[in-house]
Design a protein around this motif. Structure first.
Motif, PDB file in Angstrom:
ATOM      1  N   ALA A  61       2.129   1.759  -3.480  1.00  0.00           N
ATOM      2  CA  ALA A  61       1.056   2.246  -4.347  1.00  0.00           C
ATOM      3  C   ALA A  61       0.822   3.741  -4.135  1.00  0.00           C
ATOM      4  CB  ALA A  61      -0.225   1.466  -4.074  1.00  0.00           C
ATOM      5  N   ARG A  62       0.975   4.206  -2.889  1.00  0.00           N
ATOM      6  CA  ARG A  62       0.758   5.624  -2.591  1.00  0.00           C
ATOM      7  C   ARG A  62       1.888   6.500  -3.097  1.00  0.00           C
ATOM      8  NH1 ARG A  62      -2.287   6.801   2.081  1.00  0.00           N
ATOM      9  NH2 ARG A  62      -1.546   8.961   1.853  1.00  0.00           N
ATOM     10  N   GLN A 101       0.826  -1.196   0.000  1.00  0.00           N
ATOM     11  CA  GLN A 101       0.000   0.000   0.000  1.00  0.00           C
ATOM     12  C   GLN A 101       0.869   1.259   0.000  1.00  0.00           C
ATOM     13  OE1 GLN A 101      -2.525  -0.491   3.421  1.00  0.00           O
ATOM     14  NE2 GLN A 101      -3.951  -1.847   2.354  1.00  0.00           N
TER      15      GLN A 101
END
Length: 214
Positions: free
Chosen positions: A6-7, A3
């Motif tokens: 992805a950010r 995550q």
């Protein structure tokens, strides 16, 4: 960890799981752990990570310098980065992404100047541009007022490629090791070498300017 990548990958495309682990090993970030051992990144961890990556990318600061700065902040002090020449970005800010027309407008440029900058390899063509492209285009606007056009600066790209060759040669002993930790160390060493080359280049320019003033 997925995550986090992805950010941040849109802003820092070279960020990898091995780089995250390397930064944790160097105590630049300290995410909490769940009972099962998974890393748990808080919003504060993401801001801190974004800060570290931005200072590396934009100012070529070594990790030990960035860590020292962060340690001072954590202690409640207000440190100044080496030389005082680098203004540290807020850890709460994120880099803007600008479309072509927005970039031209904010830089006070023309579409032709941007096209010339891309043609001279001074700005990388893209659908969205970052703060670095904005800074370059603003500088090109000012240089144009003095009669200096992007085509006059084509040699800058060639010089950058020569410096890259020097850095790659220096990294050969580390690059031969294929483990993830070695790749992360190679990336950090590359930034440190680039920073030292920038110091030499700036000194040469200052020396040349002093001769003009004599």
């Amino acid at each position: 960890m997925g995550q986090v990548l992805a950010r941040l990958n849109p802003e820092f495309p070279d960020l990898t799981p091995s780089k995250l682990r390397f930064l944790e090993e160097r105590q630049l970030i300290s995410p909490a752990r769940t009972e099962s051992g998974y890393r748990k990144f808080s919003p504060g961890d993401l801001d801190r990570l974004r800060f570290v990556l931005a200072m590396q990318r934009d100012h070529y600061l070594p990790l030990k310098v960035i860590r020292g700065y962060l340690d001072e902040l954590d202690a409640g002090r207000q440190p100044i980065l080496p030389g005082g020449a680098v203004q540290a970005p807020s850890m709460l800010s994120t880099e803007r992404r600008l479309g072509r027309e927005e970039l031209i407008r904010e830089a006070g440029a023309t579409g032709m100047l941007l096209n010339d900058a891309v043609s001279a390899s001074l700005i990388v063509p893209a659908d969205l541009f970052g703060e670095d492209a904005l800074s370059v285009l603003r500088s090109l606007v000012e240089l144009q007022r003095s009669g200096i056009e992007p085509r006059h600066l084509r040699g800058f790209r060639a010089a950058a490629e020569r410096e890259l060759g020097l850095i790659e040669s220096a990294l050969i002993p580390v690059a031969r090791r294929k483990d993830a930790s070695s790749r992360a160390k190679a990336a950090e060493l590359a930034r440190e070498i680039a920073g030292q080359l920038e110091i030499v280049r700036s000194s040469l320019i200052r020396s040349a300017l002093s001769r003009l003033q004599q």
